[in-house]
Enzyme design. Structure first.
Site, PDB file in Angstrom:
ATOM      1  CG  HIS A  46      -1.852  -1.086   1.407  1.00 40.74           C
ATOM      2  ND1 HIS A  46      -1.831  -1.959   2.463  1.00 40.74           N
ATOM      3  CD2 HIS A  46      -2.890  -1.477   0.630  1.00 40.74           C
ATOM      4  CE1 HIS A  46      -2.823  -2.828   2.343  1.00 40.74           C
ATOM      5  NE2 HIS A  46      -3.473  -2.568   1.234  1.00 40.74           N
ATOM      6  CD  GLN A 162      -8.960  -4.385  -6.896  1.00 38.94           C
ATOM      7  OE1 GLN A 162      -9.722  -4.915  -6.121  1.00 38.94           O
ATOM      8  NE2 GLN A 162      -7.894  -3.713  -6.478  1.00 38.94           N
TER       9      GLN A 162
END
Ligand code: AMP
Length: 290
Positions: A46, A162
């Site tokens: 992240h 995704q």
């Protein structure tokens, strides 16, 4: 000097209407917005997206939301790890300016009835084993884009399908946002970083290494000239099944853009796999010839 302490904590907004107003104001001031959507329990994967976000635009916005609609009825919504305070400290270390951390009832108030669905690309791989998963993802990402109105949004190739689905949605719906995809960040031993890794026991973590190790083996075979997808998948399967507590969900070699199954390896071939280790479902992927 401890850089973590020297960074200003980000502003945090929980309420959706306030968040949307704050972002509208930023845009009216002419600010360029970079956006990183996450489900929190942040790790280096992240943070790599946020560091990239920091190099673009004027304001870096992070969302932290464990989106219930992308979890199936028997999946790990309740056990998904959460720790907002820890996340805010980590976000501060990479210079996040604003965090949107809404509650589910604010994102999906009573009577909520609208979804966004990308056909085709969502029907294979994770979409086949998690039927409503991508509808949940595309709907929430669409909402996040409408609330935040970012110029650029950053996603990891860790979630390869995704990323393809979001690019397709943005293109099909003319959403005015640039999508940036960034490489998978791995632990030193090769395990792809994931918030879910915290749920692995020591023995399961050892088994989980078979994902990246078998990917490396597949790449080695491809680089040595093996072009038969079935032979490569057989080698991957053998390595994973040799480890305790592993249950393969899928192993496929697909074209990077269409996600169609391939029989012969070429420059567009991506090996994608999903494996349950104990009760934790892990995914990983790699181009075979990069
Ligand atoms: P998540 O919080 O798991 O929904 O992930 C939020 C974003 O971080 C998605 O765009 C993921 O693809 C990305 N991400 C998760 N793990 C990694 C990783 N190991 N390396 C790079 N990006 C990642």
């Amino acid at each position: 000097m401890n850089t973590a302490l020297s960074n200003k904590p980000p502003e945090v907004i929980h309420d959706t209407a306030s968040m949307q107003q704050r972002c509208l104001d930023l845009r009216r001031e002419g600010k360029q917005i970079s956006f990183v959507p996450t489900m929190g329990y942040l790790h280096e994967g992240h943070l790599s997206l946020m560091r990239a976000g920091k190099t673009k635009g004027d304001v870096l916005i992070l969302s932290i939301f464990v989106n219930p609609t992308q979890f199936g009825p028997n999946e790990d919504l309740d056990s998904y790890p959460r720790d907002l305070d820890r996340d805010l400290e980590l976000a501060a270390t990479v210079g996040v300016d604003l965090v949107y951390a809404p509650l589910p009832q604010d994102v999906y108030p009573q009577g909520y009835a609208t979804t966004v669905n990308v056909n085709g690309l969502t029907e294979t791989l994770c979409g086949a084993s998690r039927p409503k998963h991508f509808e949940g993802v595309t709907t929430v990402v669409n909402k996040l884009f409408n609330i935040i109105q970012p110029d650029t949004a950053f996603f990891g190739q860790k979630d390869f399908q995704q990323l393809a689905v979001i690019r397709k949605m943005v293109n099909d719906l003319n959403i005015p946002v640039e999508i940036v995809g960034l490489p998978i960040v791995r632990e030193e031993d090769g395990l792809a970083m994931s918030s879910r890794n915290v749920n692995l026991s020591a023995a399961q973590r050892a088994s989980a290494l078979s994902l990246s190790q078998s990917i490396n083996q597949a790449k080695e075979l491809a680089h040595k000239g093996e072009t038969n997808v079935q032979s490569i998948l057989a080698a991957v399967r053998t390595m994973i099944e040799a480890m305790p507590e592993t249950a393969i969900d899928y192993l496929q070699v697909c074209h990077q853009l269409t996600l169609a199954d391939q029989t012969v390896v070429d420059r567009d071939s991506v090996l994608l796999l999903a494996v349950k280790v104990g009760t934790t479902r892990l995914i990983d992927n790699s181009f075979l010839l990069d």
